[in-house]
Design an enzyme around this catalytic site. Structure first.
Site, mmCIF file in Angstrom:
data_model
loop_
_atom_site.group_PDB
_atom_site.id
_atom_site.type_symbol
_atom_site.label_atom_id
_atom_site.label_comp_id
_atom_site.label_asym_id
_atom_site.label_seq_id
_atom_site.Cartn_x
_atom_site.Cartn_y
_atom_site.Cartn_z
ATOM 1 N N HIS A 28 0.825 -1.199 0.000
ATOM 2 C CA HIS A 28 0.000 0.000 0.000
ATOM 3 C C HIS A 28 0.863 1.255 0.000
ATOM 4 O O HIS A 28 1.273 1.724 1.059
ATOM 5 C CB HIS A 28 -0.903 0.004 1.238
ATOM 6 C CG HIS A 28 -1.787 -1.207 1.348
ATOM 7 N ND1 HIS A 28 -1.308 -2.460 1.692
ATOM 8 C CD2 HIS A 28 -3.112 -1.367 1.146
ATOM 9 C CE1 HIS A 28 -2.315 -3.326 1.707
ATOM 10 N NE2 HIS A 28 -3.421 -2.697 1.380
ATOM 11 N N HIS A 263 -4.270 3.114 -3.268
ATOM 12 C CA HIS A 263 -4.416 2.606 -1.897
ATOM 13 C C HIS A 263 -3.690 1.279 -1.712
ATOM 14 O O HIS A 263 -2.817 1.167 -0.863
ATOM 15 C CB HIS A 263 -5.901 2.430 -1.549
ATOM 16 C CG HIS A 263 -6.117 1.672 -0.277
ATOM 17 N ND1 HIS A 263 -6.029 2.274 0.958
ATOM 18 C CD2 HIS A 263 -6.372 0.361 -0.036
ATOM 19 C CE1 HIS A 263 -6.223 1.355 1.898
ATOM 20 N NE2 HIS A 263 -6.445 0.188 1.323
ATOM 21 N N GLU A 417 -16.045 -5.586 25.282
ATOM 22 C CA GLU A 417 -15.120 -6.720 25.315
ATOM 23 C C GLU A 417 -14.002 -6.587 24.291
ATOM 24 O O GLU A 417 -12.843 -6.898 24.582
ATOM 25 C CB GLU A 417 -15.876 -8.040 25.072
ATOM 26 C CG GLU A 417 -16.934 -8.378 26.115
ATOM 27 C CD GLU A 417 -18.259 -7.683 25.852
ATOM 28 O OE1 GLU A 417 -18.388 -6.984 24.812
ATOM 29 O OE2 GLU A 417 -19.178 -7.818 26.682
ATOM 30 N N HIS A 479 -26.011 -17.275 25.854
ATOM 31 C CA HIS A 479 -24.863 -17.024 26.728
ATOM 32 C C HIS A 479 -24.005 -18.268 26.970
ATOM 33 O O HIS A 479 -22.972 -18.168 27.630
ATOM 34 C CB HIS A 479 -25.348 -16.482 28.077
ATOM 35 C CG HIS A 479 -25.822 -15.057 28.038
ATOM 36 N ND1 HIS A 479 -26.764 -14.613 27.134
ATOM 37 C CD2 HIS A 479 -25.464 -13.963 28.761
ATOM 38 C CE1 HIS A 479 -26.980 -13.317 27.329
ATOM 39 N NE2 HIS A 479 -26.206 -12.898 28.296
#
Ligand code: CA
Ligand code: CA
Lengths: 683, 683
Positions: A28, A263, A417, A479
């Site tokens: 890149h 890019h 998280e 869960h």
């Protein structure tokens, strides 16, 4: 071309980045060429670093969050005299080079954290900044500003779009991390074209809403002074992180500048030629650095070296006045734990009561948290469930909140998280902190992107992953982990522990804390678990051992965590049917796999069939057991004993499958233990 | 107590939620009690629904993003006459009830999407709103506003902290989804205590930065009119989603109201007593609904039913005027694909050129995209790499951007994998759209939380997961999946495909598209793959088949994707050493496992040893192969052929391990195929 050496240095970065990517025919070039000016200003005027000692504690940290732009950082590392040669730049993106396709911290001197997966670097930087603030609050003394470094981050639009960065940056604002300075390469280009197709939010307003200072530099291609002024202003605000919106032209100097063509693809030969011509370089030569640029960079590097020398002098004085703190700081940087810490790990006997392993984990933390001062805990808003808060711990909070201070060692991550995982990677990378954090095992998956980078970049990070199975009961299938252990067992250099009792939990912490270059996930139960007969820390640190031996056994039951005790109860059930069972606990596959073959075969011997028992996906258990009893479906919501019963994880249910196993393997002579393999794995 | 029936209805919700959680001795009473007023206002004054037909297309969608508050929605469903009885409320959180610990769409009539894992519901809602806008733009005609429903979401602080919601909500603002209305339960409480410990950002300012309308209701406990006025205002703004900040008291009515004690634990008996007394209920009785509340709700429900009747009349007229559109709409809702669509799947012969499977996937999309109008594509900003854009496709964009319109079928997700996954779940749940989206296989892991819910909630969602291995080459270990396939293979009800050539890629799409209740991940190569000898769509849809049969073979090589061709090349290499090899392709384990045992044994027969070959974690391959050749370490950055060579995934490297396998198993009589198992798995 009468360019100043500054401008020449900027253009050298651009040309080298173009050369490196073209030579690799991969990479890149666009972002390095666009960000060359700000990189030059930052490294030459602001960054405090000594290329000869990339591990100097009080260096400024630089994070390239848009890691695909790594030709930029490799070029800088080379120019300023890190152990990255022109030859290394020529081997960009080649097998076994130190210049891989994205920056990897353990591969390349001067790379702080492993980036590329978007959003991670900026979030690591939040961790680095927390670690800095904490280390400063812990070790600095009047007249001894031992630790006062900044953390600088470059990031692109992609990093800003990723949720992990939203999580981490919201927390960074809350924590008022004044030494964190992010520079956003606002080039309006993403792979899909213009950012307008999907990214039209007001980024600066969002960062203001997080509590950041926001600044703008509108001509990042030329306005070196504007860039410098913005960074200076960022440094001056001490109670807020800063984001600088820097408008640049991607691939500046290329014929295709400002388009997404530059890019992710190298420039074409004729484009590089005109680029070099325009910048006053010989278009026929590649990988050329003007001597005055080297001289310029060497001077900056020498200043950095002398700054380190000054700091070393300060440290020497500190060592005299604050011997204990000094020794602690030196020890931490080596990654060694305090002498004798392991004596504080609780041990249990079979007569001790049944205790949930999340509670066993809390007991450990209560014992060792004061003994290992570099431990920094936290939870993703589940403190009372994860039991991650050691008694008497102060929160890591900005003092102005009245809720704690920066010497505090417990981080309230909020329900974030993924951000937590990436922040822990930054905390660990700083060098003075060992992070652990809690969430439900099922939600470690939210942080999979960060956990993967913990493993790849070899940092010591500990997940206290409670509520580890259908045993969490009523919360139900949303869960209850099924695939989670298989996922992380398959992840290289990541230890997955599922301890069965108190001694195994202590063993898990022992190995996790003493493994300097490996993250660990410790899966812990919500429900109570009995203390096992033959369980000791010494046995369990081998990753697997015999819990119950039996002469002339007909079958080996192999299990982990909460099911080991049920397997022990199954022995009697099987005895009724004249089947002799031995029981093996295998709390950590990775550690068990590292034992000698003789040892492994003593645990899982030839000659008898084996059955694994674990209340989740059986995937991978075929590696240890001839037959597998598990849960290749989602769980159920209900009181946990009812759920275990529904799926027959009871002595009766296990015995039924053990009988089937014995019968099925009866006719096979000389049953081979799965430990025997035809050849070694690539690890 | 002279409460109006409205107030009585509100209090009935509170009391029932308290009863349900207390009776289960588990669950979250606080949020249902705090949100009872807004729930009452929404359901009685705004929501368009017919409890007797929870699948009515033009119903308003309600999503409880804070799924732990499910006692609230179960109570509402009961009161308004959905097929949820008082008995069901009494069986809250019990095994095999329809009222599990978190709402599961496939379990309970009236639950739109499966929530609980925080941040998912609000992101699903963005998908539901996109699907609504798209379905309206596609099917509505002058005088026929067939589809104009709203999507309402309740969410808590936790949902707002999760990065997945940041991603989805940023995109929702960009997309100007005016029919999306989110109501934030601002109760200042999270599990760790006060939100001040970690969540001090200015949420409304953030949502403004995304382009949302933001509204505030400061007394959500009592101000029913204020709530109604805010929802009305939200409905009126047509080019922006709205978030309403509603300040409530968690656990309203409890002695512990406003504290985190009422968040995740049932109220104590005496607390429930005083609650009932204060609300005019008999404190000695539980699960009681005043008849006037039933009457009130029945009236609302009846109005809903008559609205559906009106709509059905409109639909009947629509059927006359727009027969084709009508039939398309009906077909889509059944989940059936257009007759004969599969004839458009490309087929290949061995003489066709080698093609990268990501390109094969593009070929398929180009063929079927116009044939299956309900396909909605997208990519997390990797369109040109994933090759997910079928020729001539219009973007799904707000018309005002000039970049597309709402009838467009391609979503520019931005670099937001987790948001994309959760949005796809919402798209699929709406009922008229089949979503597929692209990213690199490695970054499907960022979306693990959403993929898990695709599987659990049984929605048809397709991940076009390109760059599926070390074969991506230069981008290196940060981008090369090792653990990813094992992770999702271990996830129940999720099909993982890794096709080896053109026919296998067509088979993957065939099975993915015809599996109405299962998500799929199709792992695709960056590098070119040859068309195999015995590969047909018919063979490959069995999940595994024999690519190369050999009489008297000494070994079976089992492989997937890019390694199958290398295994075929290994046949010759082994022949030099007088070893006869047969080759099996196993593109999808889940589908192969569903075949008859006879078939599976014909593919993986007894009597000869087998070796699996796949350039990633070997975890789980023990289920099919006696020995495993894989990569239980991270990859390397370099041109892909060099990387394959480094790790010996070449005919020579495979042959070496095949020889070791043959030798190792030589002494074993009657080698058993791993297909033979002692007992059936729980699936
Ligand atoms: Ca592992
Ligand atoms: Ca699966």
């Amino acid at each position: 071309m009468g360019a100043s050496v500054e401008q020449l240095a900027v253009n050298t970065i651009r040309v080298l980045a173009a050369d490196a990517t073209a030579n690799a025919n991969s990479g890149h070039p666009g972002a390095p060429m666009g960000m060359a000016p700000v990189a030059h200003v930052l490294f030459s005027k602001f960054m405090r670093f000594n290329p000869k000692n990339p591990k100097w504690l009080n260096r400024d940290r630089f994070v390239l969050s848009n890691g695909h732009a790594c030709a930029l950082i490799y070029t800088l590392l080379h120019l300023y005299g890190y152990a990255v040669t022109l030859e290394d730049l020529k081997r960009f993106r080649q097998v076994d080079s130190i210049t891989p396709g994205h920056p990897e911290a353990h591969d390349t001197p001067g790379i702080e954290v492993t980036t590329g997966p978007l959003g991670q670097g900026i979030s690591n930087a939040v961790g680095l900044a927390i670690a800095q603030a904490h280390t400063a609050a812990t070790f600095n003394k009047p007249g001894f500003d031992l630790v006062d470094n900044y953390t600088y981050v470059f990031l692109g639009d992609g990093c800003l779009q990723e949720g992990v960065s939203s999580e981490a940056c919201s927390l960074a604002g809350h924590l008022q991390l004044g030494n964190l300075i992010a520079i956003w390469d606002d080039n309006h280009i993403t792979i899909d074209g213009d950012t307008n197709v999907s990214f039209t939010e007001d980024v600066l307003k969002r960062y203001e809403s997080y509590g950041w200072q926001v600044l703008t530099v509108s001509d990042g291609d030329h306005d070196l002074e504007g860039v410098a002024a913005a960074i200076k202003k960022a440094q001056e605000v001490k109670d807020k992180p800063t984001i600088i919106k820097l408008t640049t032209t991607i691939g500046f100097g290329s014929k295709l500048q400002g388009t997404h063509s530059v890019h992710g693809s190298p420039l074409k030969a004729d484009d590089i030629k005109q680029l070099k011509q325009a910048f006053g370089f010989n278009p026929e030569q590649s990988f050329v650095v003007p001597q005055e640029v080297y001289d310029f960079c060497n001077k900056v590097a020498a200043e950095g070296a002398s700054k380190e020398q000054e700091w070393n002098n300060l440290l020497a004085k500190y060592a005299e006045q604050y011997k204990e703190e000094y020794e602690d700081l030196i020890r931490r940087q080596k990654g060694d734990l305090p002498e004798g810490w392991e004596k504080h790990l609780p041990v249990y006997t079979p007569s001790d009561p049944a205790i949930a392993s999340r509670k066993l984990s809390e007991n450990i933390l209560n014992k060792i948290f004061s003994v290992i001062p570099e431990l920094m805990g936290g939870s993703a808003d589940l403190t009372g469930s994860n039991l991650t808060l050691a008694k008497g711990t102060v929160d890591f909070q900005p003092p102005s909140t009245g809720l704690g201070d920066y010497s505090g060692r417990y981080i309230r991550y909020g329900v974030r998280e993924h951000g937590m995982g990436a922040i822990m990677n930054g905390l660990a990378a700083y060098g003075t902190v060992i992070p652990y954090s809690g969430t439900f095992l099922n939600f470690v998956s939210y942080a999979a992107g960060a956990v993967r980078l913990s493993a790849l970049s070899q940092v010591r990070v500990i997940w206290v992953a409670t509520h580890d199975s259908i045993g969490l009961g009523e919360d139900g299938p949303t869960h209850q982990p099924i695939e989670t252990l298989a996922h992380f067992r398959a992840l290289p250099n990541c230890m997955v522990w599922r301890p069965a009792d108190g001694n195994e939990t202590s063993a898990a912490y022992y190995v996790a804390l003493t493994s300097k270059h490996t993250p660990s996930i410790i899966a812990l139960s919500r429900q109570n678990l009995p203390q096992l007969e033959n369980s000791t820390v010494e046995h369990a640190i081998k990753g697997g051992y015999v819990v119950h031996e039996q002469e002339g056994a007909d079958i080996t039951l192999i299990s982990t965590g909460s099911e080991v005790g049920i397997c022990v109860d199954t022995i009697k059930e099987l005895a009724k049917q004249n089947i002799k069972a031995r029981v093996v606990s295998l709390p950590c596959w990775e550690v068990f796999d590292a034992q000698s073959k003789d040892y492994r075969l003593s645990v899982l011997p030839d000659g008898i069939p084996s059955l694994s028992v674990e209340v989740m996906s059986t995937l991978g258990w075929e590696r240890y057991a001839h037959e597998q009893f598990g849960l290749n479906r989602f769980g159920a919501s209900g009181p946990y004993k009812d759920v275990y019963k529904k799926f027959e994880f009871t002595p009766e249910g296990i015995a039924k499958r053990a009988v089937a196993t014995v019968n099925f393997w009866k006719d096979v002579p000389n049953i081979r233990s799965p430990i025997n393999r035809a050849f070694e794995q690539l690890i």
